[in-house]
Structures are given as structure tokens and as C-alpha cells.
Motif scaffolding. Structure first.
Motif, short mmCIF file in Angstrom:
data_model
loop_
_atom_site.label_atom_id
_atom_site.label_comp_id
_atom_site.label_asym_id
_atom_site.label_seq_id
_atom_site.Cartn_x
_atom_site.Cartn_y
_atom_site.Cartn_z
N MET A 1 0.84 -1.17 0.00
CA MET A 1 0.00 0.00 0.00
C MET A 1 0.89 1.24 0.00
SD MET A 1 -1.69 2.75 1.64
CE MET A 1 -0.43 2.93 2.84
N ARG A 2 0.56 2.16 -0.88
CA ARG A 2 1.30 3.43 -0.88
C ARG A 2 0.39 4.54 -1.39
NH1 ARG A 2 4.03 5.44 -5.58
NH2 ARG A 2 3.37 4.30 -7.42
N PHE A 32 -4.50 -0.89 -2.00
CA PHE A 32 -5.38 -0.96 -0.84
C PHE A 32 -6.20 -2.25 -0.85
CE2 PHE A 32 -9.33 -0.33 1.43
CZ PHE A 32 -8.87 0.16 2.65
N THR A 33 -6.27 -2.88 0.32
CA THR A 33 -7.15 -4.03 0.53
C THR A 33 -7.68 -3.91 1.96
OG1 THR A 33 -5.43 -5.49 1.44
CG2 THR A 33 -5.74 -5.53 -0.97
N TRP A 34 -8.62 -4.77 2.30
CA TRP A 34 -9.19 -4.76 3.65
C TRP A 34 -8.40 -5.66 4.59
CZ3 TRP A 34 -12.06 -0.83 4.64
CH2 TRP A 34 -12.76 -0.22 3.60
N ASP A 35 -7.20 -6.04 4.21
CA ASP A 35 -6.31 -6.84 5.04
C ASP A 35 -5.85 -6.01 6.24
OD1 ASP A 35 -3.17 -7.43 5.56
OD2 ASP A 35 -4.23 -9.28 5.03
N PRO A 36 -5.82 -6.59 7.45
CA PRO A 36 -5.42 -5.82 8.64
C PRO A 36 -4.06 -5.13 8.51
CG PRO A 36 -6.38 -7.90 9.32
CD PRO A 36 -6.27 -7.94 7.82
N GLU A 37 -3.09 -5.77 7.88
CA GLU A 37 -1.77 -5.15 7.73
C GLU A 37 -1.83 -3.94 6.82
OE1 GLU A 37 1.13 -8.05 6.56
OE2 GLU A 37 0.69 -9.32 8.29
N VAL A 38 -2.61 -4.03 5.74
CA VAL A 38 -2.75 -2.90 4.82
C VAL A 38 -3.50 -1.76 5.51
CG1 VAL A 38 -3.75 -2.12 2.63
CG2 VAL A 38 -2.59 -4.33 2.76
N LEU A 39 -4.53 -2.09 6.28
CA LEU A 39 -5.27 -1.06 7.01
C LEU A 39 -4.37 -0.34 8.01
CD1 LEU A 39 -8.63 -2.94 7.61
CD2 LEU A 39 -8.26 -0.98 6.10
N GLN A 40 -3.49 -1.08 8.69
CA GLN A 40 -2.55 -0.45 9.63
C GLN A 40 -1.58 0.45 8.87
OE1 GLN A 40 -0.86 -3.77 11.76
NE2 GLN A 40 -2.36 -3.59 13.42
N SER A 41 -1.11 -0.01 7.73
CA SER A 41 -0.18 0.78 6.93
C SER A 41 -0.86 2.06 6.44
CB SER A 41 0.31 -0.06 5.74
OG SER A 41 1.16 0.68 4.92
N SER A 126 -18.76 6.16 -1.25
CA SER A 126 -18.72 6.63 0.14
C SER A 126 -17.54 7.57 0.34
CB SER A 126 -18.64 5.46 1.12
OG SER A 126 -17.40 4.82 1.02
N ILE A 127 -17.77 8.56 1.18
CA ILE A 127 -16.72 9.47 1.62
C ILE A 127 -16.73 9.35 3.13
CG2 ILE A 127 -15.84 11.83 1.65
CD1 ILE A 127 -17.47 12.30 -0.94
N THR A 128 -15.68 8.71 3.66
CA THR A 128 -15.69 8.24 5.04
C THR A 128 -14.54 8.80 5.86
OG1 THR A 128 -16.61 6.16 4.22
CG2 THR A 128 -15.69 6.12 6.43
N ALA A 129 -14.88 9.23 7.07
CA ALA A 129 -13.86 9.58 8.06
C ALA A 129 -13.36 8.26 8.65
CB ALA A 129 -14.46 10.46 9.16
N THR A 130 -12.18 7.85 8.28
CA THR A 130 -11.73 6.50 8.63
C THR A 130 -11.08 6.38 10.00
OG1 THR A 130 -9.65 6.92 7.48
CG2 THR A 130 -11.40 5.85 6.23
N LEU A 131 -10.61 7.47 10.58
CA LEU A 131 -9.93 7.40 11.85
C LEU A 131 -10.83 6.79 12.92
CD1 LEU A 131 -7.32 8.23 13.42
CD2 LEU A 131 -8.54 10.33 14.01
N GLY A 132 -10.39 5.68 13.50
CA GLY A 132 -11.14 5.04 14.57
C GLY A 132 -12.34 4.24 14.15
N THR A 133 -12.53 4.00 12.85
CA THR A 133 -13.69 3.24 12.39
C THR A 133 -13.76 1.90 13.12
OG1 THR A 133 -13.82 4.27 10.22
CG2 THR A 133 -14.71 2.05 10.40
N ASP A 134 -14.96 1.55 13.54
CA ASP A 134 -15.18 0.30 14.26
C ASP A 134 -16.20 -0.54 13.52
OD1 ASP A 134 -14.91 -1.56 16.26
OD2 ASP A 134 -16.16 -0.50 17.71
N HIS A 135 -16.02 -1.85 13.56
CA HIS A 135 -16.93 -2.79 12.92
C HIS A 135 -17.39 -3.82 13.94
CE1 HIS A 135 -14.48 -1.35 9.51
NE2 HIS A 135 -15.62 -1.41 8.86
#
Length: 156
Positions: A1-2, A32-41, A126-135
Motif C-alpha cells: 500500500m502506498r 489498498f485491501t481490507w487486510d489488517p496489515e494494509v489497514l494499519q499501513s 462513500s466518503i468516510t472519516a476512517t480514523l477510529g472506524t469500528d466494525h
């Protein structure tokens, strides 16, 4: 991811979301993917934007959503591009359902749990505020089964 600077080519928002950041910057998010490592990156790469950062993405689908989500850092805009979508929000423990057709939009307020159900082939932006998103998982097909803030013993 970059994060890509000065992209000159067309991009498919279904595969390459765009991060909107401070200073009115827009940067495609390659890989970008929904993989936890990519999300952290991704989170680390855009951390300086804090609660003002947004992700713009198109989702295609058909059928009920598989999870509830909440965006505590800011509102989310959901736009139906094609098809039909029902957005169900938890408003004080009660389901608030809004049906959207092409060109219609809804704002999910910051911190409100919501789920998206697509009736037939549908595309949304979607236009999303991603900081702290919870599922949290949605195990049934009826949105009212899981409406409400999770109890402490249910929280992840």
C-alpha cells in the motif's frame, strides 16, 4: 500500500480509493485491501491528517451487508450510483431505515452505527472519516436483530 503523489492516469475507485487530507490534498491509495496489515499501513501513512482525513471509494454489491460500522471521527456520506440501497442506522436503539436510489445520498453522523443493504446489483460511493472506524459482525439478515451499541461483553 502506498499513497501516490501527482497521479496523472485515470483510476478505478473500486480498486484504488483516494485519501482526502489536510491542505485539500487528494492521493490515490495504491494496493489498498481490507487486510489488517494494509489497514494499519494506511492508518500510519495518513495519521497526520487526523480526524480530517477522508477515504473516497466505490463499492459494488448485491444483498445484505455483513457488518455494522461506526465512524467516531466524523460524518460519512453515502451516495447511491446505481441500483437501490437501504441504509439502516441505529438511532437511540431503534432502526432508522432510508432507501436510496440512483443519485440519492445520506449522511451517517459521526459515531452512529449503520449497515448497508443492496437490493440487486448496486454501486455506492462513500466518503468516510476512517480514523477510529469500528466494525461489528452482523450475524442475522434482519437489521433490527443487532441494532444498538454493543454491550461491554460483546465489544471486540
Amino acid at each position: 500500500m502506498r499513497l501516490v503523489h501527482n497521479e496523472r492516469n485515470a483510476m478505478d475507485l473500486r480498486k484504488t480509493p483516494v485519501h482526502l487530507g489536510l491542505g485539500s490534498r487528494a492521493k490515490p491509495v495504491e494496493g489498498f485491501t481490507w487486510d489488517p496489515e494494509v489497514l494499519q499501513s494506511y492508518s500510519a501513512a495518513v495519521a497526520a491528517d487526523g480526524a480530517e482525513g477522508r477515504m473516497v471509494m466505490i463499492f459494488d454489491g448485491d444483498g445484505p451487508g455483513d457488518h455494522w460500522e461506526s465512524h467516531p471521527a466524523g460524518d460519512e456520506l453515502v451516495v447511491c450510483l446505481t441500483g437501490s440501497v437501504t441504509v439502516t442506522r441505529d438511532v437511540d436503539g431503534l432502526p432508522d431505515r432510508v432507501l436510496l436510489g440512483p443519485g440519492e445520498a445520506i449522511i451517517n453522523p459521526a459515531g452512529v452505527w449503520h449497515v448497508v443493504d443492496m437490493a440487486g446489483p448496486t454501486s455506492i460511493l462513500s466518503i468516510t472519516a476512517t480514523l477510529g472506524t469500528d466494525h461489528r459482525p452482523r450475524t442475522g439478515t434482519d437489521p433490527t436483530e443487532h441494532v444498538g451499541t454493543p454491550k461491554p461483553e460483546e465489544a471486540p
